[in-house]
Design an enzyme around this catalytic site. Structure first.
Site, PDB file in Angstrom:
ATOM      1  N   GLU A   3      -2.373  11.706  16.374  1.00 33.41           N
ATOM      2  CA  GLU A   3      -3.311  11.571  15.482  1.00 33.41           C
ATOM      3  C   GLU A   3      -4.741  11.965  15.847  1.00 33.41           C
ATOM      4  O   GLU A   3      -5.527  12.629  15.460  1.00 33.41           O
ATOM      5  CB  GLU A   3      -3.291   9.914  15.121  1.00 33.41           C
ATOM      6  CG  GLU A   3      -1.992   9.846  14.187  1.00 33.41           C
ATOM      7  CD  GLU A   3      -2.216   8.070  14.205  1.00 33.41           C
ATOM      8  OE1 GLU A   3      -1.406   7.770  13.355  1.00 33.41           O
ATOM      9  OE2 GLU A   3      -2.820   7.354  14.858  1.00 33.41           O
ATOM     10  N   SER A   7      -2.742  -5.696  -5.522  1.00 34.80           N
ATOM     11  CA  SER A   7      -1.503  -4.977  -5.428  1.00 34.80           C
ATOM     12  C   SER A   7      -0.522  -5.840  -6.107  1.00 34.80           C
ATOM     13  O   SER A   7       0.728  -5.180  -6.572  1.00 34.80           O
ATOM     14  CB  SER A   7      -1.105  -4.610  -4.082  1.00 34.80           C
ATOM     15  OG  SER A   7      -1.532  -3.934  -3.515  1.00 34.80           O
ATOM     16  N   GLY A  19       0.771  -1.250   0.124  1.00 32.58           N
ATOM     17  CA  GLY A  19       0.087  -0.022  -0.172  1.00 32.58           C
ATOM     18  C   GLY A  19       0.869   1.196   0.145  1.00 32.58           C
ATOM     19  O   GLY A  19       1.772   1.384  -0.482  1.00 32.58           O
ATOM     20  N   SER A  20       0.442   2.224   0.663  1.00 30.02           N
ATOM     21  CA  SER A  20       1.089   3.525   0.618  1.00 30.02           C
ATOM     22  C   SER A  20       2.578   3.544   1.077  1.00 30.02           C
ATOM     23  O   SER A  20       3.532   3.960   0.493  1.00 30.02           O
ATOM     24  CB  SER A  20       0.183   4.468   1.788  1.00 30.02           C
ATOM     25  OG  SER A  20       0.986   5.759   1.838  1.00 30.02           O
ATOM     26  N   GLN A  21       2.786   2.895   2.269  1.00 28.38           N
ATOM     27  CA  GLN A  21       4.115   2.566   2.707  1.00 28.38           C
ATOM     28  C   GLN A  21       5.131   1.568   2.023  1.00 28.38           C
ATOM     29  O   GLN A  21       6.093   1.590   1.775  1.00 28.38           O
ATOM     30  CB  GLN A  21       4.326   2.494   4.236  1.00 28.38           C
ATOM     31  CG  GLN A  21       3.890   3.694   5.093  1.00 28.38           C
ATOM     32  CD  GLN A  21       4.885   4.845   5.216  1.00 28.38           C
ATOM     33  OE1 GLN A  21       6.055   4.618   4.710  1.00 28.38           O
ATOM     34  NE2 GLN A  21       4.291   6.015   5.521  1.00 28.38           N
ATOM     35  N   GLU A  78      -4.673  -3.664  12.527  1.00 27.03           N
ATOM     36  CA  GLU A  78      -5.780  -4.372  12.993  1.00 27.03           C
ATOM     37  C   GLU A  78      -5.650  -5.816  12.476  1.00 27.03           C
ATOM     38  O   GLU A  78      -6.174  -6.976  12.753  1.00 27.03           O
ATOM     39  CB  GLU A  78      -7.314  -3.776  12.972  1.00 27.03           C
ATOM     40  CG  GLU A  78      -7.592  -3.905  11.355  1.00 27.03           C
ATOM     41  CD  GLU A  78      -7.173  -2.550  10.872  1.00 27.03           C
ATOM     42  OE1 GLU A  78      -7.883  -2.306   9.697  1.00 27.03           O
ATOM     43  OE2 GLU A  78      -6.359  -1.736  11.376  1.00 27.03           O
ATOM     44  N   ASP A  96       2.197   8.685  18.722  1.00 27.73           N
ATOM     45  CA  ASP A  96       1.514   8.676  17.392  1.00 27.73           C
ATOM     46  C   ASP A  96       0.334   8.685  17.372  1.00 27.73           C
ATOM     47  O   ASP A  96      -0.522   9.397  16.892  1.00 27.73           O
ATOM     48  CB  ASP A  96       2.064   7.496  16.708  1.00 27.73           C
ATOM     49  CG  ASP A  96       1.625   7.277  15.119  1.00 27.73           C
ATOM     50  OD1 ASP A  96       2.069   8.299  14.465  1.00 27.73           O
ATOM     51  OD2 ASP A  96       0.873   6.742  14.871  1.00 27.73           O
ATOM     52  N   SER A 140      -4.414 -10.630  -3.935  1.00 25.45           N
ATOM     53  CA  SER A 140      -4.166  -9.398  -3.782  1.00 25.45           C
ATOM     54  C   SER A 140      -3.988  -8.599  -5.025  1.00 25.45           C
ATOM     55  O   SER A 140      -3.356  -8.946  -6.043  1.00 25.45           O
ATOM     56  CB  SER A 140      -2.791  -9.162  -2.977  1.00 25.45           C
ATOM     57  OG  SER A 140      -2.646  -7.553  -2.843  1.00 25.45           O
ATOM     58  N   HIS A 171       5.173   0.939  12.838  1.00 25.79           N
ATOM     59  CA  HIS A 171       4.527   1.520  13.874  1.00 25.79           C
ATOM     60  C   HIS A 171       4.395   0.507  15.055  1.00 25.79           C
ATOM     61  O   HIS A 171       4.238  -0.772  14.865  1.00 25.79           O
ATOM     62  CB  HIS A 171       2.804   1.713  13.345  1.00 25.79           C
ATOM     63  CG  HIS A 171       2.089   2.346  14.604  1.00 25.79           C
ATOM     64  ND1 HIS A 171       2.495   3.353  15.293  1.00 25.79           N
ATOM     65  CD2 HIS A 171       0.805   2.240  14.730  1.00 25.79           C
ATOM     66  CE1 HIS A 171       1.445   3.446  16.038  1.00 25.79           C
ATOM     67  NE2 HIS A 171       0.425   2.976  15.791  1.00 25.79           N
TER      68      HIS A 171
END
Length: 341
Positions: A197, A55, A28-30, A86, A193, A53, A110
């Site tokens: 947020e 992707s 994904g993004s990262q 999650e 973090d 997937s 994270h």
């Protein structure tokens, strides 16, 4: 408290990862940014994705080898988990834990799952973190521009005695060491973090902008004016703060705006607001937020509360007005690109 160290290019030896296979779990993004940056830094990268997937085709088109998550974990020496918080514990238990070898390095961007004990790695693997302080598309664009995104670096478990050295090499590989890698801990990163947020960056800012918009509209002002003044211009102010701090922002605005800043800010952020912020932080620290979040996101919870809140937020009048306002600008399709990618 001792001042945390900041590591730069000269402090990192990317050769610490030479000869090691790095699996990026998720694209994904990262995930796409880490995988492509590491590959272009000369490291051996594979991508691990679940069967089916969407992707996969994208990653392969960008020159990356894609494997099933379990196969990627088995083949790799370094495993960076970059899927939703999650979903990590279940995926780890099924696909990664059975395939870990002594001396492997398990990585995160994270600390949520490690800090709250949802993932408990064996004692013979390194556990580290490289957490970029920007969305993935920025990590990628800064790297391509020859710059870098500041990152946090942390070591939770040093089984090999080389965990920090390898984590720093990874940080350099994605371009983070060009800007700086700030040393922290999994606990500090996770709690700060989540608090940032919730209380400021997303929860606080969105609620503040919406409340300002509502106040003006209820007072009879044109919603388009309200959107410009309370939502649209937020970026202009934040960009000034990003570039030169609060003082630089105040230097750039009018005396009228600066005066209003000084006398009105304390009326908005009251002692009661600060008490609420402390309660938000306490709920993060003692795991209350994590429990509520994971319950709602579980199969049993069905994301009912989460989806209801998302629907309600999407129906706010500022969203409709904002969509109209953004059509006036040449960059009006940028938000669609971010949402769809």
């Amino acid at each position: 408290m001792a001042e945390a160290r900041i590591f730069y290019q000269e402090d990192c030896n990317i050769a610490a990862l030479e000869g090691k296979k790095i699996a990026i779990i998720g694209y994904g993004s990262q995930g796409h940014a880490h995988a492509l940056n590491l590959k272009e830094s000369g490291l051996d990268v594979i991508v691990g994705l679940y069967e089916g997937s969407k992707s996969k085709a994208k990653a392969e088109a960008q020159g990356l080898t894609v494997m099933k998550t379990a196969d990627a974990a088995k083949a790799a020496d370094v495993i960076m988990i970059l899927i939703n918080d999650e979903k990590q514990a279940k995926m780890y238990k099924e696909d990664i834990e059975p395939n870990l070898k002594a001396g492997d390095m398990l990585m995160f961007a994270h600390g949520f799952n490690i800090h709250f004990g949802l993932i408990k790695p064996p004692a013979d693997v390194d556990v580290t973190m490289i957490a970029p302080k920007a969305p993935g598309h920025t990590v990628r664009s800064e790297y391509l521009a020859g710059k870098g995104t500041p990152c946090l670096v942390a070591v939770e478990q040093d089984a090999t005695g080389k965990a920090l050295e390898k984590a720093l090499a990874y940080g350099a590989g994605i371009g983070g060491a060009r800007a700086g890698l700030l040393e922290t801990t999994f606990r500090t990163e996770t709690e700060t973090d989540l608090f940032g947020e919730q209380a400021v960056l997303c929860g606080g800012v969105c609620a503040l902008m919406q409340a300002g918009f509502e106040t003006l509209v209820e007072a009879g002002y044109d919603p388009r004016n309200a959107y410009f003044e309370c939502v649209h211009e937020m970026k202009l102010i934040v960009d000034l703060i990003y570039q030169s701090g609060f003082a630089g922002m105040r230097y750039s605005i009018s005396n009228t705006a600066e005066y209003g800043d000084y006398i009105t800010g304390p009326k908005i952020i009251t002692d009661e607001t600060r008490k609420t912020m402390k309660k938000i932080l306490a709920d993060i620290q003692d795991g209350t937020f994590a429990k509520e979040f994971l319950l709602d996101m579980s199969d049993a919870g069905g994301q009912v509360h989460f989806k209801a809140m998302r629907r309600k937020a999407a129906e706010h009048p500022a969203e409709k007005i904002g969509a109209e306002i953004r059509k006036l600008y040449s960059w009006n399709n940028e938000s669609d690109k971010l949402i769809n990618n």
